[in-house]
Design a protein around this motif. Structure first.
Motif, PDB file in Angstrom:
ATOM      1  N   LEU A  54       8.571 -16.121   4.469  1.00 54.98           N
ATOM      2  CA  LEU A  54       8.735 -16.403   3.233  1.00 54.98           C
ATOM      3  C   LEU A  54       7.620 -17.498   2.753  1.00 54.98           C
ATOM      4  N   ASP A  55       6.875 -17.998   3.590  1.00 58.65           N
ATOM      5  CA  ASP A  55       5.782 -19.068   3.194  1.00 58.65           C
ATOM      6  C   ASP A  55       4.715 -18.174   2.414  1.00 58.65           C
ATOM      7  N   ILE A  56       4.295 -18.756   1.433  1.00 56.14           N
ATOM      8  CA  ILE A  56       3.272 -18.134   0.126  1.00 56.14           C
ATOM      9  C   ILE A  56       2.353 -17.224   1.013  1.00 56.14           C
ATOM     10  N   PRO A  57       1.373 -17.854   1.882  1.00 56.29           N
ATOM     11  CA  PRO A  57       0.432 -17.113   2.460  1.00 56.29           C
ATOM     12  C   PRO A  57       0.839 -16.018   3.305  1.00 56.29           C
ATOM     13  N   SER A  58       2.069 -15.861   3.502  1.00 55.02           N
ATOM     14  CA  SER A  58       2.522 -14.626   4.372  1.00 55.02           C
ATOM     15  C   SER A  58       3.441 -13.815   3.333  1.00 55.02           C
ATOM     16  N   TYR A  59       3.977 -14.057   2.324  1.00 53.30           N
ATOM     17  CA  TYR A  59       4.839 -13.489   1.160  1.00 53.30           C
ATOM     18  C   TYR A  59       3.869 -12.801   0.323  1.00 53.30           C
ATOM     19  N   LEU A  60       2.846 -13.563  -0.186  1.00 51.88           N
ATOM     20  CA  LEU A  60       2.247 -12.861  -1.241  1.00 51.88           C
ATOM     21  C   LEU A  60       1.421 -11.580  -0.854  1.00 51.88           C
ATOM     22  N   PRO A  61       0.637 -11.703   0.192  1.00 50.98           N
ATOM     23  CA  PRO A  61       0.027 -10.287   0.497  1.00 50.98           C
ATOM     24  C   PRO A  61       0.794  -9.122   0.613  1.00 50.98           C
ATOM     25  N   MET A  62       2.173  -9.147   1.156  1.00 57.38           N
ATOM     26  CA  MET A  62       3.149  -8.276   1.040  1.00 57.38           C
ATOM     27  C   MET A  62       3.461  -7.631  -0.230  1.00 57.38           C
ATOM     28  N   ILE A  63       3.584  -8.604  -1.123  1.00 60.03           N
ATOM     29  CA  ILE A  63       4.108  -8.257  -2.483  1.00 60.03           C
ATOM     30  C   ILE A  63       2.871  -7.688  -3.280  1.00 60.03           C
ATOM     31  N   LEU A  64       1.602  -8.205  -2.939  1.00 58.75           N
ATOM     32  CA  LEU A  64       0.500  -7.404  -3.627  1.00 58.75           C
ATOM     33  C   LEU A  64      -0.093  -6.423  -3.110  1.00 58.75           C
ATOM     34  N   HIS A  65       0.150  -5.922  -1.823  1.00 64.85           N
ATOM     35  CA  HIS A  65      -0.537  -4.652  -1.291  1.00 64.85           C
ATOM     36  C   HIS A  65       0.130  -3.817  -0.614  1.00 64.85           C
ATOM     37  N   TYR A  66       1.628  -4.148   0.035  1.00 67.60           N
ATOM     38  CA  TYR A  66       2.524  -3.134   0.586  1.00 67.60           C
ATOM     39  C   TYR A  66       2.943  -2.002  -0.319  1.00 67.60           C
ATOM     40  N   PRO A  67       2.649  -0.898  -0.007  1.00 67.13           N
ATOM     41  CA  PRO A  67       2.918   0.275  -0.980  1.00 67.13           C
ATOM     42  C   PRO A  67       4.587   0.498  -1.138  1.00 67.13           C
ATOM     43  N   GLU A  68       5.474   0.197  -0.194  1.00 64.79           N
ATOM     44  CA  GLU A  68       6.894   0.564  -0.294  1.00 64.79           C
ATOM     45  C   GLU A  68       7.492  -0.356  -1.126  1.00 64.79           C
ATOM     46  N   SER A  69       7.992   0.163  -2.520  1.00 66.26           N
ATOM     47  CA  SER A  69       8.842  -0.552  -3.264  1.00 66.26           C
ATOM     48  C   SER A  69      10.058  -1.160  -2.744  1.00 66.26           C
ATOM     49  N   ASN A  70      10.913  -0.513  -1.968  1.00 70.17           N
ATOM     50  CA  ASN A  70      12.106  -0.916  -1.557  1.00 70.17           C
ATOM     51  C   ASN A  70      11.773  -1.923  -0.543  1.00 70.17           C
ATOM     52  N   PHE A  71      10.736  -2.222  -0.076  1.00 73.45           N
ATOM     53  CA  PHE A  71      10.489  -3.098   1.147  1.00 73.45           C
ATOM     54  C   PHE A  71      10.195  -4.492   0.221  1.00 73.45           C
ATOM     55  N   LYS A 110      -1.398  -0.862   7.290  1.00 72.67           N
ATOM     56  CA  LYS A 110      -2.935  -0.471   7.108  1.00 72.67           C
ATOM     57  C   LYS A 110      -3.651  -0.841   5.571  1.00 72.67           C
ATOM     58  N   GLU A 111      -2.630  -0.851   4.793  1.00 74.17           N
ATOM     59  CA  GLU A 111      -3.190  -1.064   3.199  1.00 74.17           C
ATOM     60  C   GLU A 111      -3.218  -2.671   3.163  1.00 74.17           C
ATOM     61  N   LEU A 112      -2.776  -3.680   4.149  1.00 73.35           N
ATOM     62  CA  LEU A 112      -2.850  -4.819   3.983  1.00 73.35           C
ATOM     63  C   LEU A 112      -4.288  -5.644   4.126  1.00 73.35           C
ATOM     64  N   PRO A 113      -4.433  -6.488   3.638  1.00 74.22           N
ATOM     65  CA  PRO A 113      -5.946  -7.295   4.061  1.00 74.22           C
ATOM     66  C   PRO A 113      -6.043  -7.664   5.307  1.00 74.22           C
ATOM     67  N   GLN A 114      -7.112  -7.799   5.783  1.00 68.57           N
ATOM     68  CA  GLN A 114      -7.399  -8.012   7.503  1.00 68.57           C
ATOM     69  C   GLN A 114      -7.051  -9.382   7.564  1.00 68.57           C
ATOM     70  N   SER A 115      -7.057 -10.494   6.718  1.00 67.18           N
ATOM     71  CA  SER A 115      -6.820 -11.783   6.866  1.00 67.18           C
ATOM     72  C   SER A 115      -5.220 -12.106   6.850  1.00 67.18           C
ATOM     73  N   ALA A 116      -4.505 -11.122   6.111  1.00 65.81           N
ATOM     74  CA  ALA A 116      -3.124 -11.231   6.134  1.00 65.81           C
ATOM     75  C   ALA A 116      -2.512 -10.520   7.497  1.00 65.81           C
ATOM     76  N   LEU A 117      -3.054  -9.451   7.990  1.00 65.28           N
ATOM     77  CA  LEU A 117      -2.621  -8.642   9.175  1.00 65.28           C
ATOM     78  C   LEU A 117      -2.932  -9.763  10.297  1.00 65.28           C
ATOM     79  N   GLU A 118      -4.164 -10.603  10.343  1.00 60.37           N
ATOM     80  CA  GLU A 118      -4.331 -11.609  11.346  1.00 60.37           C
ATOM     81  C   GLU A 118      -3.189 -12.808  11.208  1.00 60.37           C
TER      82      GLU A 118
END
Length: 244
Positions: free
Chosen positions: A77-94, A45-53
């Motif tokens: 691991l494509d940048i448009p997929s990878y980057l939003p997770m690194i920037l917005h996903y709250p769990e550090s281990n993930f 839920k913390e991810l941007p709408q465009s990333a979720l789409e």
């Protein structure tokens, strides 16, 4: 170049092109092989709408019922997929898992690029020597504004001296924010945590969200602006061609 040297040069160029292509293919294949499905996760839920789409569309091949809000979601691991997770996903281990997967892509197995990199370095050194240069860097600089390697090193060192104090200050502020928002004391941020907390710092302290800029840059608008710049600079007109 004399006949024998010209032959060596042409053979070297061919091998170098083949090695460069193999390097690119290995990297692409390694990225394609990695896929991570998330079936149910409140953190999404913390991810941007465009990333979720994007994640939902990527998952539809395996999960046709996928929706941006409820998933399942497919991460690559494509940048448009990878980057939003690194920037917005709250769990550090993930984030750590994803960061290390991205950093080590094409480094083992059938897509291992390590021997390919060694071949490329050897072939570039050989190419430079054929043309009477000590190193490939010397060969490359012979066609550039900088005249020698020392000029490049001096420029990089100057940039480092100017930017490092400001970067350390920013890192201190980001680490301070992470400590304010975390239950544990964080003395030093991990590499996979810095982008996440830097993004939170931008949002809270600078009131800046990249997601809010996207409506102002739709693809048609961006292309129109690009073509207009081409017209202004070079006097050319770019028009759509119907190939049907």
């Amino acid at each position: 170049l004399e006949n024998e040297e010209r032959k060596r040069f042409n053979e070297n160029s061919l091998k170098l092109a083949e090695a460069s292509t193999k390097f690119s293919n290995n990297a692409l294949d390694s990225v394609k092989e990695f896929e991570l499905y998330i079936l149910d996760d409140e953190n999404m839920k913390e991810l941007p709408q465009s990333a979720l789409e994007l994640y939902s569309n990527q998952a539809k091949e395996k999960y046709p019922e996928s929706t941006p809000q409820k998933g399942p979601w497919k991460i690559t691991l494509d940048i448009p997929s990878y980057l939003p997770m690194i920037l917005h996903y709250p769990e550090s281990n993930f984030r750590e898992k994803l960061y290390k997967a991205y950093l080590t892509k094409a480094s083992n197995g059938k897509n291992n690029n390590i021997p390919v990199i060694k071949d490329i370095l050897r072939l570039k050194k050989e190419k430079a020597n054929i043309l009477n240069f000590d190193t490939y860097a010397d060969l490359s600089l012979s066609r550039k504004l900088a005249s020698n390697i020392k000029q490049i090193e001096d420029l990089l060192n100057m940039l480092a001296d100017k930017s490092k104090p400001l970067a350390l200050k920013d890192l201190e502020e980001v680490t301070k924010l992470a400590n304010e928002r975390s239950d544990t004391c964080i003395e030093k941020l991990n590499l996979w945590d810095i982008p996440y907390w830097a993004e939170r710092y931008k949002e809270e302290q600078l009131q800046f969200k990249e997601e809010e800029l996207k409506p102002y840059f739709p693809i048609d608008f961006v292309l129109s602006g690009l073509f207009q710049i081409a017209n202004n600079l070079f006097g050319i007109v770019i028009k759509e061609v119907d190939v049907s």
